[in-house]
Scaffold this motif. Structure first.
Motif, mmCIF file in Angstrom:
data_model
loop_
_atom_site.group_PDB
_atom_site.id
_atom_site.type_symbol
_atom_site.label_atom_id
_atom_site.label_comp_id
_atom_site.label_asym_id
_atom_site.label_seq_id
_atom_site.Cartn_x
_atom_site.Cartn_y
_atom_site.Cartn_z
ATOM 1 N N ILE A 195 8.531 -20.038 -13.687
ATOM 2 C CA ILE A 195 8.816 -20.758 -12.561
ATOM 3 C C ILE A 195 10.028 -21.556 -12.748
ATOM 4 C CG2 ILE A 195 8.019 -22.318 -10.797
ATOM 5 C CD1 ILE A 195 5.170 -21.021 -11.274
ATOM 6 N N GLU A 196 9.821 -22.480 -13.918
ATOM 7 C CA GLU A 196 10.808 -23.548 -14.131
ATOM 8 C C GLU A 196 12.107 -22.879 -14.780
ATOM 9 O OE1 GLU A 196 7.441 -24.756 -16.792
ATOM 10 O OE2 GLU A 196 7.699 -23.434 -15.232
ATOM 11 N N ASN A 197 11.976 -21.839 -15.435
ATOM 12 C CA ASN A 197 13.031 -21.166 -16.179
ATOM 13 C C ASN A 197 13.879 -20.455 -15.311
ATOM 14 O OD1 ASN A 197 12.014 -22.214 -18.286
ATOM 15 N ND2 ASN A 197 11.511 -20.438 -19.379
ATOM 16 N N SER A 198 13.544 -19.889 -14.295
ATOM 17 C CA SER A 198 14.054 -18.680 -13.344
ATOM 18 C C SER A 198 15.004 -19.486 -12.134
ATOM 19 C CB SER A 198 13.164 -18.085 -12.537
ATOM 20 O OG SER A 198 12.172 -18.731 -11.882
ATOM 21 N N CYS A 199 14.901 -20.590 -11.914
ATOM 22 C CA CYS A 199 15.598 -21.126 -10.963
ATOM 23 C C CYS A 199 15.522 -22.767 -10.853
ATOM 24 C CB CYS A 199 15.547 -20.656 -9.577
ATOM 25 S SG CYS A 199 13.890 -20.922 -8.879
ATOM 26 N N HIS A 200 16.594 -23.307 -10.143
ATOM 27 C CA HIS A 200 16.779 -24.854 -10.050
ATOM 28 C C HIS A 200 15.492 -25.178 -9.210
ATOM 29 C CE1 HIS A 200 20.225 -25.388 -12.504
ATOM 30 N NE2 HIS A 200 21.008 -24.679 -11.815
ATOM 31 N N LEU A 201 15.283 -24.427 -8.267
ATOM 32 C CA LEU A 201 14.063 -24.928 -7.183
ATOM 33 C C LEU A 201 12.826 -24.769 -7.945
ATOM 34 C CD1 LEU A 201 13.416 -25.631 -4.402
ATOM 35 C CD2 LEU A 201 13.249 -23.319 -3.887
ATOM 36 N N GLY A 202 12.559 -23.728 -8.668
ATOM 37 C CA GLY A 202 11.269 -23.911 -9.307
ATOM 38 C C GLY A 202 11.224 -24.875 -10.575
ATOM 39 N N ALA A 203 12.186 -25.292 -10.944
ATOM 40 C CA ALA A 203 12.148 -26.475 -12.059
ATOM 41 C C ALA A 203 11.724 -27.933 -11.282
ATOM 42 C CB ALA A 203 13.373 -26.461 -12.734
ATOM 43 N N PHE A 204 12.294 -27.746 -10.332
ATOM 44 C CA PHE A 204 12.126 -29.218 -9.322
ATOM 45 C C PHE A 204 10.797 -29.157 -9.020
ATOM 46 C CE2 PHE A 204 11.845 -31.121 -5.158
ATOM 47 C CZ PHE A 204 12.147 -32.378 -5.536
ATOM 48 N N GLY A 205 10.300 -27.963 -8.506
ATOM 49 C CA GLY A 205 8.714 -28.006 -8.047
ATOM 50 C C GLY A 205 7.713 -28.365 -9.094
ATOM 51 N N VAL A 206 8.198 -27.837 -10.219
ATOM 52 C CA VAL A 206 7.161 -27.908 -11.521
ATOM 53 C C VAL A 206 7.063 -29.458 -11.742
ATOM 54 C CG1 VAL A 206 6.960 -27.745 -13.990
ATOM 55 C CG2 VAL A 206 7.391 -25.682 -12.319
ATOM 56 N N TRP A 207 8.462 -29.959 -11.882
ATOM 57 C CA TRP A 207 8.636 -31.622 -12.116
ATOM 58 C C TRP A 207 7.882 -32.569 -11.246
ATOM 59 C CZ3 TRP A 207 10.695 -35.237 -8.904
ATOM 60 C CH2 TRP A 207 10.925 -36.689 -9.638
ATOM 61 N N LEU A 208 7.963 -32.046 -9.740
ATOM 62 C CA LEU A 208 7.389 -32.756 -8.685
ATOM 63 C C LEU A 208 5.901 -32.654 -8.784
ATOM 64 C CD1 LEU A 208 7.682 -34.424 -6.159
ATOM 65 C CD2 LEU A 208 7.813 -32.276 -4.947
ATOM 66 N N TYR A 209 5.305 -31.551 -9.204
ATOM 67 C CA TYR A 209 4.175 -31.273 -9.222
ATOM 68 C C TYR A 209 3.438 -32.220 -10.620
ATOM 69 C CZ TYR A 209 -0.355 -28.837 -10.718
ATOM 70 O OH TYR A 209 -1.593 -28.513 -11.014
#
Length: 409
Positions: A52-66
Motif C-alpha cells: 500500500i505505501e510502496n505503490s503510490c504517494h496516496l497509499g503512503a499518506f493513508g498509512v501515515w494517517l492511519y
C-alpha cells in the motif's frame, strides 16, 4: 520463469502483501516468511512487500494517517475506517491506486503464490495476479481478526481466493457470509513466530523467572503492559492506578521502540520505588514475560491477544482513547466467551485488580475459561499445506514438542 515439467522444480516464489498500518499485519507476514524459510530453505523464495505505501504517494499518506490516528486519537479511526471501506471498493476488479507498481511487481517477480495479510490487499489484487500471470498462480488470504461484525472489513472476503485462512470460527462464518466458499476456508488460531510457540512455565519456574531474571517479587500478582510499534502508550496512567495496591501488585512494562515512553516509565519508577516495576524497551522475550505474568493489560490488538492466549495469560482490554473498529472484534470475541475483562479507565483497572486480589476465585475462573480457548494447532501445519499446493513434497511429521521458554538456573 517457471520451470518446465521435464526439468527439476525451481524454487517457488511467494509474494507476501502487507502494510505497516499498525504492526500486526507486518508481524504476521514476518512470521510467514520465517516459518517458510525455516521449514523449506531450499524450496522457496519469499518476498514481503508493504504494497500500500510502496505503490503510490496516496497509499503512503493513508498509512501515515492511519498510524497517527491510532497513536493519538484511536476513536477517530471509526470515521477513517468507513472512508477506507468505501475507497477500497474501487479495487473490486483491478487495483486502481498503485496498480501500475503492483502489476509491474507481478511481472518482474512472477510469484507462484500471492499471499495477502491485509484487508486492503485482496480484492483486485488477486484478479490482477491472474491477469498478469495466468490462472496457474495461487492466491491466499490470512485474516488475523478474532470475530465478525462491525470492524470486519468486507475487503477481507474475496470470493475468488484459492484459500482463506482465519483465526477463529467466528471469522470463518463472517467470511462465508460475505461470499467466500466454505470449502476454501480453514481456521488456524496459532499463527505466531517460532519464539512464541513455547511451553508454559510451571509455578516454580514462573516464580524463579520473576526473581532471578526480572528482580521482582516471586509471589506478587504481576501485570504485563505493552504497546505496539504504532500504538499509544498509557503506561503512566495505569502505573498510578497500581500504587494503592503496591504491597500486592507489581508490573512488567514493555515500551517497544517508543523511547520517550520508556524514559518516562523509568523516571516514574525511580520516583515511586514502593511499586516494583520491570521496564524494557524493544524486547525479544515477550513470550517469557507474558508467561511470568498473571494478566496482560492491552488494547484490542489481534496479535497481542494471540500471544497472550498462547502464553495462557488472561487479557484485560482497555479503551483509553476509544476503540478502533478492528479492536472491537477482539473485544467481542473474548467477552462473548466470558474470557476477557474490559476497562475504560485506570480507576476501573484498579478496582478489577483489587477484586481479583480479594476474591482470587474470580480470577481463577476467568483464567480457566481463557485457557479453554487455547488451540492445539501450529503454524507448521499451514506451511506444509502451502508446500503441497505448490507442488513441493511436504516435510510434515508429528508436531515437535515446544522448546522451553528460557533456561532458568
Amino acid at each position: 520463469m517457471n520451470a518446465s515439467p521435464d526439468r527439476p522444480l525451481a524454487r517457488r516464489r511467494i509474494l507476501l502483501l502487507s502494510s505497516s498500518t499498525g504492526s500486526g499485519h507486518d508481524r504476521r507476514a514476518e512470521a510467514f516468511k520465517a516459518w517458510i524459510e525455516e521449514l523449506y530453505p531450499d524450496q522457496f523464495e519469499v518476498r514481503q512487500e508493504q504494497i500500500i505505501e510502496n505503490s503510490c504517494h496516496l497509499g503512503a499518506f493513508g498509512v501515515w494517517l492511519y498510524n497517527q490516528i491510532q497513536k493519538y486519537s484511536p476513536i477517530c479511526h471509526n470515521f477513517y475506517w468507513e472512508i477506507v471501506e468505501l475507497f477500497t471498493a474501487t479495487h473490486s476488479q483491478s487495483v486502481s491506486y498503485g496498480g501500475r507498481y503492483y502489476r509491474k511487481l507481478l511481472a518482474d517477480y512472477r510469484p507462484h503464490l500471492v499471499l495477502s495479510l491485509h484487508d486492503c490487499t485482496n480484492r483486485g489484487y488477486f484478479q490482477d495476479a491472474r491477469r498478469v500471470l495466468g490462472d496457474t498462480v495461487r492466491t491466499m488470504t490470512y485474516c488475523g481478526e478474532w470475530s465478525g461484525g462491525r470492524g470486519f472489513s468486507i475487503n477481507w472476503a474475496e470470493p475468488t481466493v484459492d484459500r482463506f485462512v482465519c483465526r477463529t470460527r467466528m471469522t470463518q462464518h463472517r467470511a462465508v457470509e460475505l461470499g467466500v466458499p466454505h470449502a476454501k476456508t480453514r481456521v488456524l488460531t496459532n499463527f505466531l513466530p517460532d519464539p512464541a510457540m513455547v511451553e508454559d512455565f510451571t509455578p516454580a519456574e514462573q516464580h524463579l523467572y520473576r526473581e532471578q531474571e526480572l528482580n521482582l517479587d516471586p509471589d506478587r500478582f504481576t501485570v504485563f503492559m505493552s504497546t505496539g510499534s504504532q500504538g499509544a502508550a498509557h503506561h503512566l496512567r495505569f502505573l498510578r492506578s497500581l500504587r494503592p495496591l503496591a504491597d500486592r501488585v507489581q508490573a512488567i512494562i514493555v515500551c517497544g521502540r517508543n523511547e520517550r515512553a520508556c524514559e518516562q516509565v523509568r523516571a516514574w519508577k525511580l520516583r515511586h520505588p514502593e511499586l516494583k516495576v520491570h521496564v524494557e524497551g524493544f524486547s525479544r522475550r515477550v513470550p517469557a514475560l507474558m508467561r511470568a505474568s498473571d494478566c496482560v493489560v492491552t488494547r484490542g490488538g489481534a496479535n497481542t491477544a494471540a500471544e497472550a492466549l498462547q502464553a495462557g495469560c488472561p487479557i484485560v482490554l482497555h479503551t483509553l482513547g476509544g476503540l478502533m473498529p478492528q479492536e472491537r472484534l477482539t473485544v467481542h470475541y473474548f467477552q462473548s466467551q466470558a474470557a476477557g475483562e474490559l476497562v475504560h479507565n485506570e480507576r476501573e483497572l484498579e478496582q478489577l485488580l483489587e477484586r481479583w486480589l480479594n476474591h482470587p476465585e474470580e480470577y481463577h475462573r476467568l483464567r480457566q475459561r481463557f485457557h479453554q480457548l487455547r488451540a492445539e494447532d501450529r503454524p507448521e501445519e499451514l506451511i506444509h499445506e502451502i508446500a503441497e499446493d505448490l507442488g513441493v513434497a511436504s516435510r510434515w511429521s508429528a508436531p515437535r514438542k515446544p522448546e522451553p521458554v528460557a533456561a532458568v538456573s
